[in-house]
Design a protein around this motif. Structure first.
Motif, PDB file in Angstrom:
ATOM      1  N   LYS A 136      10.504   7.091   0.095  1.00  0.00           N
ATOM      2  CA  LYS A 136      10.163   5.951   0.947  1.00  0.00           C
ATOM      3  C   LYS A 136      10.147   6.408   2.394  1.00  0.00           C
ATOM      4  O   LYS A 136      11.102   7.006   2.877  1.00  0.00           O
ATOM      5  N   TYR A 137       9.039   6.154   3.084  1.00  0.00           N
ATOM      6  CA  TYR A 137       8.900   6.467   4.501  1.00  0.00           C
ATOM      7  C   TYR A 137       8.543   5.170   5.230  1.00  0.00           C
ATOM      8  O   TYR A 137       7.391   4.759   5.248  1.00  0.00           O
ATOM      9  N   GLU A 186       7.550   1.679   5.711  1.00  0.00           N
ATOM     10  CA  GLU A 186       6.950   0.688   4.815  1.00  0.00           C
ATOM     11  C   GLU A 186       6.185   1.331   3.659  1.00  0.00           C
ATOM     12  O   GLU A 186       5.730   0.632   2.758  1.00  0.00           O
ATOM     13  N   THR A 214       5.895   3.512   0.302  1.00  0.00           N
ATOM     14  CA  THR A 214       6.623   4.019  -0.851  1.00  0.00           C
ATOM     15  C   THR A 214       5.664   4.835  -1.708  1.00  0.00           C
ATOM     16  O   THR A 214       4.540   4.410  -1.971  1.00  0.00           O
ATOM     17  N   GLU A 269       5.525   6.534  -5.352  1.00  0.00           N
ATOM     18  CA  GLU A 269       6.087   6.780  -6.682  1.00  0.00           C
ATOM     19  C   GLU A 269       5.487   8.074  -7.211  1.00  0.00           C
ATOM     20  O   GLU A 269       4.268   8.234  -7.244  1.00  0.00           O
ATOM     21  N   SER A 290       0.859   5.406  -4.057  1.00  0.00           N
ATOM     22  CA  SER A 290       1.295   5.029  -2.716  1.00  0.00           C
ATOM     23  C   SER A 290       1.149   3.528  -2.535  1.00  0.00           C
ATOM     24  O   SER A 290       0.090   2.954  -2.843  1.00  0.00           O
ATOM     25  N   THR A 299       1.860   0.222   0.213  1.00  0.00           N
ATOM     26  CA  THR A 299       2.277  -0.428   1.453  1.00  0.00           C
ATOM     27  C   THR A 299       2.165  -1.930   1.220  1.00  0.00           C
ATOM     28  O   THR A 299       1.860  -2.375   0.102  1.00  0.00           O
ATOM     29  N   GLU A 327      12.269  13.527   0.246  1.00  0.00           N
ATOM     30  CA  GLU A 327      12.925  12.692   1.260  1.00  0.00           C
ATOM     31  C   GLU A 327      13.496  13.508   2.413  1.00  0.00           C
ATOM     32  O   GLU A 327      13.599  13.017   3.540  1.00  0.00           O
TER      33      GLU A 327
END
Length: 565
Positions: free
Chosen positions: A319-320, A322, A324, A326, A341, A343, A406
């Motif tokens: 997660k960066y 807003e 995400t 997967e 991805s 948002t 991360e």
């Protein structure tokens, strides 16, 4: 076990000898500093009187003070604090200024490490100090004493901090990075051990009359470039700054608890030059040890299966802000990496199909953009063997792929196990065919067939021109779309093909295997829609399956080589 007095006493004797040597070196320097102090005298010039004195708390740490009084009785006092170990022995010189004869001593590389006070108020740091001498003989004596003391002070500095173990060095860092107060501003600083070996969490809360800002830097000591550790002086602020190896932005940063962009540098505010020197010394000691510790802490990988299993465990959602992402990958050498991805208003699916054996284990590098960190993986020889689809539509074949992480600790371990997996997959790969040239040609005939892409259907057929001669082949391809159908036929001998020319070819979304004749001679018989065309020197087989293409290349190359013998 027999008692050995020599074994018991040896460490104690060595320690005693070291202490004696250190004491002797300290006393030698103390004598130099005492002699230097004795050479500092009052000096009278035409218009100004200089009352000088030199003091030292430690024999290497000098305080040179003088009060200058003019003819009207106006007096100003200056004091310079400096460490003889900082001085450049080749930059201690005699300088004449009209009716003054000075001995000027300059810090190495002109760094501003000399603290200055004017009438007891702190002034900006400077890079040189000038001792006022009464005559040329006095100047020469001051010069020689300073030059003699510099190497002695350097040796004492080397032995000042007796921190021999990694744990002791890290403990020193956590205990000695402290708050600093400069005028109206306070830097509430602290180093703390992180969750992984080598990791440091550096928190710096800057407080002044208007606001308070909290900055947190998380980095690994193993990633710091020891050659980048520098002193930075701005006015009365003294900073120890350092950067990462290759300037990679692997330092995680947050401001007031909000994630910021990854950075490549860290700055620590210190109270004085001595604190700065100690911090630099300990960082230089701990960095190589941290590198060894981090290397030893990488996951143990016994075989290919373990590497693939670990690889799957390190590829996980990130997660960066807003955004995400997967991420999933199947635990096999022929892998499918899926990244979805999301948002607030958009979802995007990207799929990469690849064989890990094609990747270059020597080119696994961090890729950082803003708050996003990934491992960028390159295909060997820049071959475009990564099949890329976006939202279930084939887009291209690429020569690289990114796996998001991360932070650098996950990235470091991911790169480690990925490298092991790549080598394992390459070493254990088995072709889809076996046997000698006749068996390989038979496999080729059975495995080159029909495929459809981009509204086109391509029907292909390999066949023997003569059932008794595996060297002579006929390749037929029929390509059709909504507008037309084109048939092409190529007849050639395998032995006329250059085995080194058999390779992948990518054009847009089409993956093919191409081959050329020896010396590029145009000796391949070519028909188009039943009509004889000019002889050619190339053949292209469309496949759109990387694994099938790999085996076709190998089967062709090996068959050609065998038949040429």
């Amino acid at each position: 076990m027999a008692f050995n007095m020599k074994t018991v006493l040896a460490p104690a004797v060595a320690l005693l000898l070291c202490a004696q040597v250190s004491f002797a070196q300290t006393e030698d320097l103390r004598k130099v500093s005492t002699d230097l102090k004795g050479k500092i005298t009052e000096v009278q010039t035409a218009k100004i009187k200089y009352q000088q004195q030199l003091n030292f708390k430690e024999p290497y740490l000098l305080q040179y003070e003088f009060t200058q009084t003019d003819e009207k009785g106006k007096a100003v006092t200056y004091m310079y604090e400096f460490n003889m170990a900082d001085l450049d022995p080749y930059a201690v010189t005699e300088v004449t200024q009209k009716d003054k004869l000075l001995v000027k001593a300059t810090v190495r590389n002109n760094q501003k490490l000399i603290k200055v006070y004017k009438d007891r108020e702190v002034q900006p740091y400077v890079s040189s100090v000038e001792l006022i001498s009464k005559d040329i003989d006095n100047a020469r004596a001051l010069k020689e004493l300073l030059k003699a003391g510099i190497p002695m002070a350097e040796k004492l500095m080397e032995k000042k901090l007796k921190l021999t173990t990694y744990d002791a060095q890290v403990d020193w860092l956590t205990q000695n990075v402290k708050p600093v107060e400069l005028g109206d501003k306070i830097y509430k600083q602290a180093f703390a051990k992180g969750d992984h070996v080598g990791t440091i969490r550096f928190q710096n809360t800057e407080v002044d009359k208007q606001k308070s800002e909290d900055h947190v830097y998380t980095f690994n000591l193993a990633d710091i470039n020891p050659n980048s550790i520098k002193f930075k002086i701005s006015g009365n602020q003294f900073i120890v700054g350092f950067e990462t190896v290759r300037d990679q932005k692997v330092v995680k940063y947050t401001k007031n608890s909000a994630p910021g962009n990854f950075t490549n540098q860290v700055s620590v505010v210190v109270n004085n030059v001595e604190d700065a020197r100690d911090l630099k010394t300990v960082l230089n000691l701990v960095i190589p040890q941290a590198q060894e510790k981090v290397k030893a802490a990488m996951p143990a990988v016994a075989n290919q299966q373990e590497a693939l299993k670990l690889l799957s465990s390190f590829i996980k959602p990130v997660k960066y802000g807003e955004l995400t992402i997967e991420q999933t990958i199947n635990a096999g050498c022929v892998a499918t990496l899926q990244q979805v991805s999301q948002t607030a208003g958009k979802t995007e699916k990207e799929v990469y199909e690849l064989n890990l054996m094609d990747l270059n284990e020597n080119l696994l590098d961090y890729s950082i953009s803003g708050q996003k960190m990934s491992i960028e993986v390159k295909v060997k020889d820049k071959a475009k063997l990564v099949k890329y689809s976006k939202d279930d539509v084939l887009k291209s074949y690429n020569d690289d792929v990114k796996i998001y992480t991360e932070d650098v600790e996950v990235a470091r371990r991911l790169a480690h196990v990925l490298g092991k997996a790549i080598v394992g997959c390459r070493d254990n790969y088995k072709m889809q065919f076996s046997g000698k040239a006749p068996d390989k040609v038979k496999w080729l005939i059975s495995n080159i067939g029909e495929l459809s892409l981009d509204g086109k259907t391509v029907t292909q057929k390999f066949a023997l021109v003569d059932a008794a001669d595996i060297n002579k082949l006929k390749y037929t391809t029929v390509e059709s779309d909504s507008k037309k159908t084109v048939e092409e036929i190529y007849e050639f001998n395998l032995t006329d093909i250059n085995p080194k020319s058999v390779n992948y070819s990518v054009k847009g979304t089409w993956l093919s295997v191409t081959m050329e004749t020896n010396f590029k001679d145009k000796i391949i018989k070519y028909y188009k829609d039943g009509k004889i065309q000019a002889y050619t020197n190339t053949v292209e087989i469309k496949l759109n399956d990387t694994e099938k293409a790999r085996n076709v290349i190998a089967a062709l190359s090996e068959s050609i080589t065998e038949l040429k013998k």
